[in-house]
Design a protein around this motif. Structure first.
Motif, PDB file in Angstrom:
ATOM      1  N   VAL A   1       3.435 -33.658  30.081  1.00  0.00           N
ATOM      2  CA  VAL A   1       2.531 -32.787  29.331  1.00  0.00           C
ATOM      3  C   VAL A   1       2.671 -33.220  27.873  1.00  0.00           C
ATOM      4  N   ASP A   2       1.606 -33.774  27.303  1.00  0.00           N
ATOM      5  CA  ASP A   2       1.658 -34.293  25.930  1.00  0.00           C
ATOM      6  C   ASP A   2       2.879 -35.177  25.705  1.00  0.00           C
ATOM      7  N   ASP A   3       3.063 -36.168  26.547  1.00  0.00           N
ATOM      8  CA  ASP A   3       4.147 -37.153  26.392  1.00  0.00           C
ATOM      9  C   ASP A   3       5.536 -36.655  26.784  1.00  0.00           C
ATOM     10  N   HIS A   4       5.658 -35.381  27.155  1.00  0.00           N
ATOM     11  CA  HIS A   4       6.982 -34.872  27.533  1.00  0.00           C
ATOM     12  C   HIS A   4       7.061 -34.715  29.045  1.00  0.00           C
ATOM     13  N   ILE A   5       8.043 -35.336  29.644  1.00  0.00           N
ATOM     14  CA  ILE A   5       8.233 -35.172  31.087  1.00  0.00           C
ATOM     15  C   ILE A   5       9.128 -33.953  31.307  1.00  0.00           C
ATOM     16  N   PRO A   6       8.617 -32.927  32.004  1.00  0.00           N
ATOM     17  CA  PRO A   6       9.446 -31.730  32.216  1.00  0.00           C
ATOM     18  C   PRO A   6      10.648 -32.045  33.110  1.00  0.00           C
TER      19      PRO A   6
ATOM     20  N   THR B   1      -4.522 -31.255  28.338  1.00  0.00           N
ATOM     21  CA  THR B   1      -4.625 -31.639  26.922  1.00  0.00           C
ATOM     22  C   THR B   1      -5.572 -30.706  26.174  1.00  0.00           C
ATOM     23  N   PHE B   2      -5.885 -29.627  26.752  1.00  0.00           N
ATOM     24  CA  PHE B   2      -6.798 -28.627  26.205  1.00  0.00           C
ATOM     25  C   PHE B   2      -6.033 -27.761  25.203  1.00  0.00           C
TER      26      PHE B   2
END
Ligand SMILES: Cc1cc2nc3c(=O)[nH]c(=O)nc-3n(C[C@H](O)[C@H](O)[C@H](O)COP(=O)(O)OP(=O)(O)OC[C@H]3O[C@@H](n4cnc5c(N)ncnc54)[C@H](O)[C@@H]3O)c2cc1C
Length: 406
Positions: free
Chosen positions: A23-28, A64-65
């Motif tokens: 999510v926005d370049d961050h892997i949870p 990305t909203f």
């Protein structure tokens, strides 16, 4: 015990995050795929007790909203919550789980000649994603948005409490129409797990009446068409960066009534107009929505749609959308950098603001979302902040995604 192990102990399907979950370049760190409202509540209770930041994923097409949020610890994947729970054709009501694709809902009710009056310009949308983003398409003119058609919802609050709109009263959220609050909240207030909608009968017949016009004639034509008594289901415009403008009106109704309304519409157009029962262009947005391109949403009072569309076109944007509802979308050329986009948005915001509207950067590449104010001035921010505080005091649900860093 960490969250992953704790959820495994609770028999929820869970795994470590992978590149596809970013999510926005961050892997949870953790991805949970609960089945049903009870498991969603279990997951949120565990996450809450650890102060974990949670982002919900429906189909994952619109993450990305909105603004760039805080890096999530947990991605809550609702694809396991996709059942049809109840369809009462006699009452025109359907109840589904939030992870159900909108297309599957439409398939399920089509057999009874019914539909949910919300279009799907981007395939794959889930019911939860649709509610959370309050998306609408051409038929918004006739049936409204999710806010108008949603008649009930089950949600799970940040700390794991299950609440039903119109049903169980939860101490901190008593008095709110929970379902309607969820519409457009981008997953920042609670997790929607079930939704009940009002359906409409599928009209026996429908046809688009369309024409092309020059810029100089647009305002007059739209004024004339908005003024008719034809009760169109949609009134759309498409204005590509090059070439003329298409204006199209959708007429739906009975087999007896539609042909006469088509003739009346052609007369209102006042110029040669084509009739097409399968015109499909208005459903496609003028830019990709996966974060690779920039897409703006422009709103204004009806009388100013032509002016705003013209200003956006002069800036080199492809404008398309619901001229009859005052909701337009503008696709920005991929070569546009942060500074140029910022200037465009400021210019359009000033114009839209004078016409009772707003300009929002709906989705854009990460660099733009990090450096441009995606929301602009928003009325009622203190109320929204108070609601966020009541619903999610620990700031655990998608913090930063909504206006005012909510
Ligand atoms: C400009 C624009 C206009 C659009 N117009 C339409 C339209 O008219 N009709 C249409 O059908 N589609 C429309 N779409 C597409 C629509 O936005 C997406 O297809 C849909 O919202 C994404 O659904 P998803 O399941 O992929 O959600 P995701 O991308 O996974 O999630 C979208 C957002 O909702 C949150 N979320 C998802 N599920 C839940 C839940 N159960 N509870 C709480 N929060 C949740 C997510 O965290 C995220 O913030 C439009 C998209 C754009 C960009």
């Amino acid at each position: 015990m960490d969250l992953l192990s704790a959820l495994q102990d609770r028999e929820v399907q869970v795994r470590a995050g992978a590149a596809d979950d970013a999510v926005d370049d961050h892997i949870p760190g953790c991805v949970a795929r609960p089945v049903g409202t009870g498991q969603v509540a279990t997951v949120l209770r565990e996450a809450h007790s650890r102060g974990a930041v949670v982002v919900v994923r429906g189909h994952g097409s619109k993450l990305t909203f909105g603004g760039v949020g805080v890096a999530p610890d947990l991605l809550l994947d609702l694809s396991g919550c996709g059942r049809l729970l109840e369809h009462q054709p006699g009452d025109l009501i359907v109840r589904v789980e939030a992870g159900m694709p909108l297309a599957a809902l439409q398939d399920a009710v089509r057999g009874s000649s019914q539909r949910l009056g919300i279009d799907e310009p981007v395939p794959g949308s889930t019911v939860g994603g649709l509610i959370a983003t309050n998306t609408s398409g051409p038929r918004r003119l006739h049936t409204g948005t999710a806010r108008d058609l949603l008649i009930g919802a089950t949600v799970v609050l940040a700390e794991g409490t299950v609440a039903h709109s119109g049903g169980k009263v939860v101490k901190n959220v008593a008095g709110y129409d929970l379902g309607k609050l969820m519409v457009g909240s981008l997953g920042t207030l609670a997790v929607v797990t079930e939704a009940t909608f009002r359906l409409h009968p599928i009209p026996a017949q429908g046809a688009w009446v369309s024409t092309t016009v020059e810029a100089a004639d647009l305002e007059q034509l739209l004024a004339r068409l908005c003024d008719t008594q034809l009760a169109p289901s949609a009134l759309e415009i498409d204005w590509p960066t090059e070439g003329s403008i298409t204006v199209a009106m959708l007429l739906e109704g009975t087999t007896d009534g539609v042909p006469a309304r088509i003739e009346a519409a052609r007369a209102e157009f006042g110029v040669p107009a084509a009739v097409d029962d399968a015109l499909d262009w208005p459903w496609h947005l003028p830019a990709a929505t996966d974060g690779s391109e920039t897409l703006l949403k422009l709103t204004s009072r009806l009388g100013a749609v032509a002016e705003l569309a013209s200003a956006a076109h002069d800036l080199g944007l492809h404008v398309r959308g619901a001229a009859g509802s005052g909701v337009l979308y503008a696709g920005v050329p991929a070569s546009t950098g942060v500074d140029d986009l910022d200037r465009m948005v400021q210019d359009l915001r000033a114009r839209a603001g004078r016409q009772g509207g707003a300009v929002v950067v709906l989705t854009a590449p990460l660099e733009i979302r990090r450096n441009v104010d995606v929301w602009g001035p928003v009325n009622g921010l203190p109320v929204m902040q108070r609601l966020k505080q009541e619903f999610d005091p620990g700031q655990q649900l998608a913090p930063g995604r909504f206006v005012g860093d909510i």
